[in-house]
Design a protein around this motif. Structure first.
Motif, PDB file in Angstrom:
ATOM      1  N   LYS A 170       0.811  -1.212   0.000  1.00 17.40           N
ATOM      2  CA  LYS A 170       0.000   0.000   0.000  1.00 17.40           C
ATOM      3  C   LYS A 170       0.848   1.269   0.000  1.00 17.40           C
ATOM      4  O   LYS A 170       0.489   2.266  -0.639  1.00 17.40           O
ATOM      5  N   ASN A 171       1.954   1.261   0.698  1.00 16.83           N
ATOM      6  CA  ASN A 171       2.769   2.477   0.824  1.00 16.83           C
ATOM      7  C   ASN A 171       3.940   2.534  -0.145  1.00 16.83           C
ATOM      8  O   ASN A 171       4.734   3.473  -0.101  1.00 16.83           O
ATOM      9  N   LEU A 172       4.032   1.535  -1.014  1.00 15.52           N
ATOM     10  CA  LEU A 172       5.058   1.579  -2.053  1.00 15.52           C
ATOM     11  C   LEU A 172       4.777   2.771  -2.966  1.00 15.52           C
ATOM     12  O   LEU A 172       3.654   2.942  -3.437  1.00 15.52           O
ATOM     13  N   TYR A 173       5.756   3.598  -3.182  1.00 19.56           N
ATOM     14  CA  TYR A 173       5.691   4.803  -4.022  1.00 19.56           C
ATOM     15  C   TYR A 173       5.018   6.001  -3.358  1.00 19.56           C
ATOM     16  O   TYR A 173       4.719   6.991  -4.032  1.00 19.56           O
ATOM     17  N   ASP A 174       4.786   5.939  -2.051  1.00 17.10           N
ATOM     18  CA  ASP A 174       4.309   7.141  -1.354  1.00 17.10           C
ATOM     19  C   ASP A 174       5.345   8.250  -1.525  1.00 17.10           C
ATOM     20  O   ASP A 174       6.557   8.021  -1.391  1.00 17.10           O
ATOM     21  N   ASP A 175       4.875   9.445  -1.830  1.00 16.34           N
ATOM     22  CA  ASP A 175       5.742  10.629  -1.957  1.00 16.34           C
ATOM     23  C   ASP A 175       6.812  10.461  -3.035  1.00 16.34           C
ATOM     24  O   ASP A 175       7.896  11.053  -2.957  1.00 16.34           O
ATOM     25  N   VAL A 176       6.511   9.627  -4.047  1.00 19.28           N
ATOM     26  CA  VAL A 176       7.428   9.441  -5.170  1.00 19.28           C
ATOM     27  C   VAL A 176       6.750   9.945  -6.440  1.00 19.28           C
ATOM     28  O   VAL A 176       5.598   9.602  -6.712  1.00 19.28           O
ATOM     29  N   GLU A 177       7.472  10.746  -7.221  1.00 17.17           N
ATOM     30  CA  GLU A 177       6.980  11.203  -8.519  1.00 17.17           C
ATOM     31  C   GLU A 177       7.563  10.270  -9.579  1.00 17.17           C
ATOM     32  O   GLU A 177       8.788  10.193  -9.757  1.00 17.17           O
ATOM     33  N   ILE A 178       6.693   9.537 -10.280  1.00 19.02           N
ATOM     34  CA  ILE A 178       7.148   8.576 -11.276  1.00 19.02           C
ATOM     35  C   ILE A 178       7.403   9.301 -12.599  1.00 19.02           C
ATOM     36  O   ILE A 178       6.585  10.115 -13.036  1.00 19.02           O
ATOM     37  N   PRO A 179       8.532   9.043 -13.256  1.00 24.51           N
ATOM     38  CA  PRO A 179       8.818   9.677 -14.556  1.00 24.51           C
ATOM     39  C   PRO A 179       7.733   9.368 -15.585  1.00 24.51           C
ATOM     40  O   PRO A 179       7.088   8.314 -15.534  1.00 24.51           O
ATOM     41  N   ARG A 214      -4.249  14.916 -16.731  1.00 24.94           N
ATOM     42  CA  ARG A 214      -3.594  13.734 -17.290  1.00 24.94           C
ATOM     43  C   ARG A 214      -2.411  13.310 -16.419  1.00 24.94           C
ATOM     44  O   ARG A 214      -2.162  12.129 -16.210  1.00 24.94           O
ATOM     45  N   LYS A 215      -1.676  14.294 -15.925  1.00 25.05           N
ATOM     46  CA  LYS A 215      -0.536  13.995 -15.049  1.00 25.05           C
ATOM     47  C   LYS A 215      -1.008  13.240 -13.798  1.00 25.05           C
ATOM     48  O   LYS A 215      -0.412  12.232 -13.400  1.00 25.05           O
ATOM     49  N   LYS A 216      -2.076  13.727 -13.174  1.00 22.08           N
ATOM     50  CA  LYS A 216      -2.591  13.099 -11.961  1.00 22.08           C
ATOM     51  C   LYS A 216      -3.093  11.676 -12.253  1.00 22.08           C
ATOM     52  O   LYS A 216      -2.844  10.741 -11.473  1.00 22.08           O
ATOM     53  N   THR A 217      -3.785  11.520 -13.375  1.00 19.16           N
ATOM     54  CA  THR A 217      -4.307  10.207 -13.756  1.00 19.16           C
ATOM     55  C   THR A 217      -3.171   9.224 -14.008  1.00 19.16           C
ATOM     56  O   THR A 217      -3.218   8.067 -13.576  1.00 19.16           O
ATOM     57  N   TYR A 218      -2.147   9.678 -14.695  1.00 20.40           N
ATOM     58  CA  TYR A 218      -0.989   8.827 -14.974  1.00 20.40           C
ATOM     59  C   TYR A 218      -0.322   8.360 -13.683  1.00 20.40           C
ATOM     60  O   TYR A 218      -0.004   7.174 -13.534  1.00 20.40           O
ATOM     61  N   GLN A 219      -0.113   9.274 -12.749  1.00 19.21           N
ATOM     62  CA  GLN A 219       0.568   8.909 -11.509  1.00 19.21           C
ATOM     63  C   GLN A 219      -0.207   7.837 -10.749  1.00 19.21           C
ATOM     64  O   GLN A 219       0.383   6.892 -10.214  1.00 19.21           O
TER      65      GLN A 219
END
Length: 515
Positions: free
Chosen positions: A214-223, A282-287
């Motif tokens: 569940k917390n994997l990628y919290d506070d991470v911006e994915i390229p 789109r950015k939010k949806t992608y993340q």
């Protein structure tokens, strides 16, 4: 007395060697397949996600085995791809064209072939072919897509068509399917080699995951992929609309308002793009998509590790062919898309890694064009069955050893049948450098009320334009290449028997534009 003892020892050694040779001739096969787990999210294929995906066991398989860099499906949608893998046939031959179609119970499949060759056969997890599985000594499969949490699975003892029958198993789907796979392996007849097909529901929409990720990628911006903000097809010359991320955002927003009435349970709701401009939305949806997808994919990698550890602990790792693949690719924001179906690279490509220590040198990559019609022939080859008349594919066993035979295919034929205006029905040809696509834009049913689309061509130079951002069909410098590829497309349709003679409303369009 001494001579007798020596003779006895020699006899034991001969018997032991004989058994080892026999085992080497007929290895076990563990075929692990996920749903939509696209190559972009494996790490071993590079891309913007390679440093973010949780894939230590996929990497472990790649280090110990061979990675196929050019493995493709022939119809990028779940049910047809699975039918092709089982039958070794293109959709027009096995009769499974679209999601609605069913497996023909009387058709020959690889499970039946291996049964005849002395194998125990089993399948656990996603089936999706609607009719009761045939040729398997054991099956325990999800009805249709199944669910992620506390899934129902159906066996011979409780089978009913449709959503009826079955038994509830507590836990997360990927974990449960692995548990059942290992349970069968523990109870198998050890006097026979086995073929186990372990099919995960993950990473299919709704891309759910257990609490441990569940917390994997919290506070991470994915390229982001290079073509995420491809809003207007006219910029690239693309001729179809596609399944845009905005449609996925709409699904999440609709489910957020009344989750009990939506067809699936999405994680991490509510979601909204209200008051955001198109780029921000789109950015939010992608993340959200890519994080949910990679969390879901992490459960697959965990369970691949469990299966590899089990084989090693049981002394089965040396004589078991282990394969991990996905039934097709998937768009993760490329071209602004999600979903699959199209002949574009992210959808077309099937990630594939195979390990067989007795025969395959690890840490290698193969560039040959391999198709999902070839899988059944490979399995049959390992089982000592050199040819099956109904299979349209070819064994790539020699390719895996670095011995590609003269005459191996240099191009592949693709067809997507399930027409809709945003994702038109199309045929295409792909070789090592170029791709030619014809969107004929008609439904299989002549009287269908689905809107037809205008015929259109696309052409891509995969070396100079690997992201397929420029439709170069009208570029005169490619005229000779396009002409040659049209001839190859006609040739493959003719040789494969995909001639549309029973669908004249489609045949006339293709013939008019291809000749």
């Amino acid at each position: 007395m001494k001579k007798t003892i020596i003779f006895f020892i020699v006899a034991l050694l001969v018997i032991g060697c004989s058994r080892r040779v026999q085992k080497a001739e007929k290895p076990n096969i563990l075929f692990i397949m996920s749903d939509d787990h696209t190559s972009q999210a494996w790490g071993i294929y590079g891309g913007v996600l390679k440093d973010y995906v949780h894939a230590p066991n996929i990497n472990r398989l790649a280090d110990e085995g061979v990675v196929l860099d050019n493995c493709f499906c022939t119809n990028s949608i779940c049910v047809p791809s699975r039918a092709t893998i089982l039958t070794g046939q293109y959709s027009h031959r096995n009769g499974v064209y679209m999601l609605r179609d069913k497996a023909r119970q009387d058709s020959l499949n690889i499970a039946k072939v291996l049964n005849e060759a002395g194998y125990q056969t089993a399948i656990v997890g996603k089936w999706h072919l609607k009719t009761q599985p045939q040729g398997f000594d054991y099956f325990n499969v999800l009805p249709d897509q199944g669910v992620y949490h506390n899934p129902v699975l159906k066996s011979k003892e409780n089978w009913q068509d449709g959503y009826k029958g079955g038994k509830v198993y507590e836990g997360f789907s990927t974990d449960v399917i692995t548990d059942l796979t290992i349970d069968w392996l523990d109870k198998r007849d050890e006097s026979k080699p086995f073929m186990m097909m372990c099919h995960f529901k993950a990473t299919h929409e709704p891309f759910d995951f257990p609490d441990r990720f569940k917390n994997l990628y919290d506070d991470v911006e994915i390229p982001e992929p290079a073509s995420l903000y491809d809003f207007d097809p006219r910029v690239s010359g693309r001729t179809f609309i596609g399944q845009s991320l905005e449609k996925l955002a709409w699904r999440w927003e609709t489910a957020s308002k009344d989750p009990d009435k939506w067809w699936c349970k999405y994680p991490e709701l509510p979601f909204s793009t209200e008051n955001l401009d198109s780029v921000a939305a789109r950015k939010k949806t992608y993340q959200k998509l890519v994080k949910d997808f990679m969390r879901c994919g992490a459960t697959i990698d965990d369970n691949i590790g469990r299966l590899l550890d089990y084989l090693k602990a049981q002394g089965l790792d040396e004589n078991t062919v282990v394969i991990y693949t996905s039934d097709q690719g998937y768009f993760l924001g490329e071209h602004g898309f999600f979903d699959k179906r199209m002949i574009l690279e992210e959808s077309l490509r099937m990630p594939f890694v195979i390990k067989y220590p007795q025969e395959i040198e690890g840490g290698k990559r193969i560039q040959d064009i391999i198709l999902n019609i070839d899988f059944a022939a490979l399995f049959a080859d390992y089982a000592g069955v050199k040819s099956v008349e109904s299979f349209q594919g070819k064994s790539f066993r020699d390719n895996l050893k670095g011995n590609t035979k003269d005459g191996w295919r240099k191009s592949m034929y693709y067809r997507y049948w399930e027409h809709s205006p945003d994702r038109p029905a199309h045929i295409g040809i792909r070789n090592e450098q170029h791709k030619l696509i014809f969107f004929y834009g008609r439904a299989m049913d002549e009287d269908s009320d689905v809107q037809s689309t205008l015929p259109a061509w696309e052409f891509y130079d995969l070396v100079n334009d690997p992201n397929e951002l420029h439709n170069a069909y009208a570029d005169e410098s490619y005229a000779d290449v396009i002409r040659e590829m049209k001839e190859e497309l006609k040739k493959q349709r003719r040789e494969l028997g995909d001639d549309d003679r029973e669908r004249t409303w489609i045949k006339d369009i293709i013939d008019q534009h291809l000749n």
